[in-house]
Design a protein around this motif. Sequence first.
Motif, PDB file in Angstrom:
ATOM      1  N   GLU A  69       0.367  -1.624   0.641  1.00 43.80           N
ATOM      2  CA  GLU A  69       0.131   0.148   0.181  1.00 43.80           C
ATOM      3  C   GLU A  69       0.919   1.429   0.199  1.00 43.80           C
ATOM      4  O   GLU A  69       0.542   2.224  -0.094  1.00 43.80           O
ATOM      5  CB  GLU A  69      -1.343  -0.261   1.214  1.00 43.80           C
ATOM      6  CG  GLU A  69      -1.763  -1.043   1.090  1.00 43.80           C
ATOM      7  CD  GLU A  69      -2.919  -1.205  -0.044  1.00 43.80           C
ATOM      8  OE1 GLU A  69      -3.153   0.480   0.054  1.00 43.80           O
ATOM      9  OE2 GLU A  69      -3.693  -1.892  -0.769  1.00 43.80           O
ATOM     10  N   ALA A  70       2.200   1.124   0.071  1.00 49.43           N
ATOM     11  CA  ALA A  70       2.851   2.121   0.497  1.00 49.43           C
ATOM     12  C   ALA A  70       3.101   3.250  -1.246  1.00 49.43           C
ATOM     13  O   ALA A  70       3.013   4.416  -0.865  1.00 49.43           O
ATOM     14  CB  ALA A  70       4.268   2.007   0.975  1.00 49.43           C
ATOM     15  N   TYR A  71       2.457   2.707  -2.043  1.00 51.52           N
ATOM     16  CA  TYR A  71       3.144   3.135  -3.023  1.00 51.52           C
ATOM     17  C   TYR A  71       2.029   4.435  -3.392  1.00 51.52           C
ATOM     18  O   TYR A  71       2.240   5.303  -3.759  1.00 51.52           O
ATOM     19  CB  TYR A  71       3.386   2.287  -4.377  1.00 51.52           C
ATOM     20  CG  TYR A  71       3.963   1.328  -4.518  1.00 51.52           C
ATOM     21  CD1 TYR A  71       5.463   2.009  -4.827  1.00 51.52           C
ATOM     22  CD2 TYR A  71       4.244   0.385  -4.005  1.00 51.52           C
ATOM     23  CE1 TYR A  71       6.118   0.930  -4.646  1.00 51.52           C
ATOM     24  CE2 TYR A  71       4.696  -1.090  -3.873  1.00 51.52           C
ATOM     25  CZ  TYR A  71       5.963  -0.552  -4.119  1.00 51.52           C
ATOM     26  OH  TYR A  71       6.822  -1.436  -4.706  1.00 51.52           O
ATOM     27  N   GLN A  72       0.866   4.485  -2.748  1.00 45.66           N
ATOM     28  CA  GLN A  72      -0.728   5.094  -3.019  1.00 45.66           C
ATOM     29  C   GLN A  72      -0.514   6.458  -2.608  1.00 45.66           C
ATOM     30  O   GLN A  72      -0.886   7.236  -2.667  1.00 45.66           O
ATOM     31  CB  GLN A  72      -1.613   4.668  -2.163  1.00 45.66           C
ATOM     32  CG  GLN A  72      -2.991   5.343  -2.639  1.00 45.66           C
ATOM     33  CD  GLN A  72      -3.178   5.094  -4.312  1.00 45.66           C
ATOM     34  OE1 GLN A  72      -2.856   3.676  -5.316  1.00 45.66           O
ATOM     35  NE2 GLN A  72      -3.648   6.097  -4.908  1.00 45.66           N
ATOM     36  N   LYS A  73       0.300   6.664  -1.375  1.00 47.14           N
ATOM     37  CA  LYS A  73       0.883   7.814  -0.836  1.00 47.14           C
ATOM     38  C   LYS A  73       1.200   8.868  -1.573  1.00 47.14           C
ATOM     39  O   LYS A  73       1.637   9.845  -1.543  1.00 47.14           O
ATOM     40  CB  LYS A  73       1.737   8.164   0.745  1.00 47.14           C
ATOM     41  CG  LYS A  73       2.807   7.104   0.303  1.00 47.14           C
ATOM     42  CD  LYS A  73       3.371   7.944   2.161  1.00 47.14           C
ATOM     43  CE  LYS A  73       4.803   6.941   1.830  1.00 47.14           C
ATOM     44  NZ  LYS A  73       4.599   5.707   1.751  1.00 47.14           N
ATOM     45  N   TRP A  74       1.907   8.753  -2.700  1.00 46.62           N
ATOM     46  CA  TRP A  74       2.820   9.209  -3.596  1.00 46.62           C
ATOM     47  C   TRP A  74       1.484   9.837  -5.240  1.00 46.62           C
ATOM     48  O   TRP A  74       3.031  10.207  -5.378  1.00 46.62           O
ATOM     49  CB  TRP A  74       4.070   8.919  -4.613  1.00 46.62           C
ATOM     50  CG  TRP A  74       4.746   8.451  -2.967  1.00 46.62           C
ATOM     51  CD1 TRP A  74       5.256   7.458  -2.529  1.00 46.62           C
ATOM     52  CD2 TRP A  74       5.497   8.920  -2.305  1.00 46.62           C
ATOM     53  NE1 TRP A  74       6.267   7.512  -1.198  1.00 46.62           N
ATOM     54  CE2 TRP A  74       6.153   8.264  -0.981  1.00 46.62           C
ATOM     55  CE3 TRP A  74       5.964  10.743  -2.192  1.00 46.62           C
ATOM     56  CZ2 TRP A  74       7.424   9.376   0.191  1.00 46.62           C
ATOM     57  CZ3 TRP A  74       6.545  11.431  -1.060  1.00 46.62           C
ATOM     58  CH2 TRP A  74       7.063  10.403  -0.246  1.00 46.62           C
ATOM     59  N   ALA A  75       1.003   9.466  -4.913  1.00 44.89           N
ATOM     60  CA  ALA A  75      -0.173   9.209  -6.366  1.00 44.89           C
ATOM     61  C   ALA A  75      -0.058  11.018  -6.552  1.00 44.89           C
ATOM     62  O   ALA A  75       0.017  11.337  -7.674  1.00 44.89           O
ATOM     63  CB  ALA A  75      -1.427   8.357  -6.347  1.00 44.89           C
ATOM     64  N   ASP A  76      -0.800  11.189  -5.309  1.00 46.72           N
ATOM     65  CA  ASP A  76      -1.263  12.387  -6.168  1.00 46.72           C
ATOM     66  C   ASP A  76       0.388  13.792  -6.438  1.00 46.72           C
ATOM     67  O   ASP A  76       0.579  14.450  -7.242  1.00 46.72           O
ATOM     68  CB  ASP A  76      -1.713  13.475  -5.132  1.00 46.72           C
ATOM     69  CG  ASP A  76      -2.786  13.061  -4.345  1.00 46.72           C
ATOM     70  OD1 ASP A  76      -3.548  12.128  -5.205  1.00 46.72           O
ATOM     71  OD2 ASP A  76      -4.009  13.253  -2.966  1.00 46.72           O
ATOM     72  N   ASP A  77       1.537  13.762  -5.641  1.00 46.01           N
ATOM     73  CA  ASP A  77       2.557  14.268  -6.025  1.00 46.01           C
ATOM     74  C   ASP A  77       2.330  13.125  -7.698  1.00 46.01           C
ATOM     75  O   ASP A  77       3.126  14.157  -8.621  1.00 46.01           O
ATOM     76  CB  ASP A  77       3.673  13.768  -5.225  1.00 46.01           C
ATOM     77  CG  ASP A  77       3.544  14.346  -3.631  1.00 46.01           C
ATOM     78  OD1 ASP A  77       2.917  15.406  -3.908  1.00 46.01           O
ATOM     79  OD2 ASP A  77       4.576  14.565  -2.945  1.00 46.01           O
ATOM     80  N   SER A  78       2.347  13.027  -8.129  1.00 48.21           N
ATOM     81  CA  SER A  78       3.086  11.395  -9.486  1.00 48.21           C
ATOM     82  C   SER A  78       2.499  12.561  -9.888  1.00 48.21           C
ATOM     83  O   SER A  78       2.754  12.626 -11.441  1.00 48.21           O
ATOM     84  CB  SER A  78       3.472  10.592  -9.172  1.00 48.21           C
ATOM     85  OG  SER A  78       3.897  10.260  -8.272  1.00 48.21           O
ATOM     86  N   GLU A  79       1.142  12.763  -9.800  1.00 47.66           N
ATOM     87  CA  GLU A  79      -0.203  13.143 -10.708  1.00 47.66           C
ATOM     88  C   GLU A  79       0.587  15.121 -11.441  1.00 47.66           C
ATOM     89  O   GLU A  79       0.194  15.055 -12.853  1.00 47.66           O
ATOM     90  CB  GLU A  79      -1.307  13.340 -10.545  1.00 47.66           C
ATOM     91  CG  GLU A  79      -2.060  11.740 -10.382  1.00 47.66           C
ATOM     92  CD  GLU A  79      -3.616  12.021 -10.593  1.00 47.66           C
ATOM     93  OE1 GLU A  79      -3.560  12.598  -9.591  1.00 47.66           O
ATOM     94  OE2 GLU A  79      -3.739  10.211  -9.782  1.00 47.66           O
TER      95      GLU A  79
END
Length: 281
Positions: free
Chosen positions: A150-160
């Motif tokens: 689940e750790a990758y999801q916290k970077w989704a907004d920044d990555s977008e």
Amino acid sequence: MAGGLVLVLIAVIAVWLVVRQVGDKLRLPLSSRTCTVQADGRVALDADQMANAATIAAIGAQRGMPERAVVVALATAYQESGLRNLADGDRDSVGLFQQRPSQGWGTPKQIRDPRYAANRFYAALKKVRGWESMRVTDAAQRVQRSAFPEAYQKWADDSEVLSRALLGDATGAVACSVGRTPVMRGAAAAAQLTRNLVLDWGVSSTDPADQTGLAVTAGDQRDGWRYAHWLVSHAQDHGVKLVRFGGLEWTARDGTWGRVNGEQGPTGQVVAEVFAEVTPP
């Protein structure tokens, strides 16, 4: 004595687990974040992180991968390495994506090449059936098989935010401050900048500008901002002094984008200048 060693070992493992979970938030002081990206959101990175993010996005675009793939790739690299090209990691993991030679990702030298590592990641992602409709963290996990799925999801907004800017969907969205001592200058900087732009984007219409920079023809506004943002992202490591496109210019002196005063250059061209060679006294 043995009991004390066990306690120390447990403490070390606990610290490593925390770092893996919170990722870059523990490793990067705010004062070192010299680049800002604003594209329906704001992200702050340092020069190394920005350059690595720009290369990851460019390789995805060169492969014809959709923007969603770039988001997944950036979120993965955020979590695995903090967008840093690490020399080591858990067991034999190395590089931006912490890929492991023992699991067939390549040699350590190959994996430390950001272009190679990004290409291998995208190739693996493309093989995941239905990845396009998955959550970012689920798509990343199918490639990485991490102990923290689940750790990758916290970077989704920044990555977008990064993807929108680096793929040219925003104007003047990447701004970096460059130190007074760029890594490269003059003809060497211009040549390396041209070479790496070609390698990252696969462009063929790049011309040196009298050994003081480069000019690249953009097919449209989106391509122009892709190249312009890439050039600013690599300003510190390539000695970029100025980038100009679409009536706007970024300068290392100000670290921001502003309107061009005077000559704007050929329409449809992205122009970059590098710092001049220092003449010995």
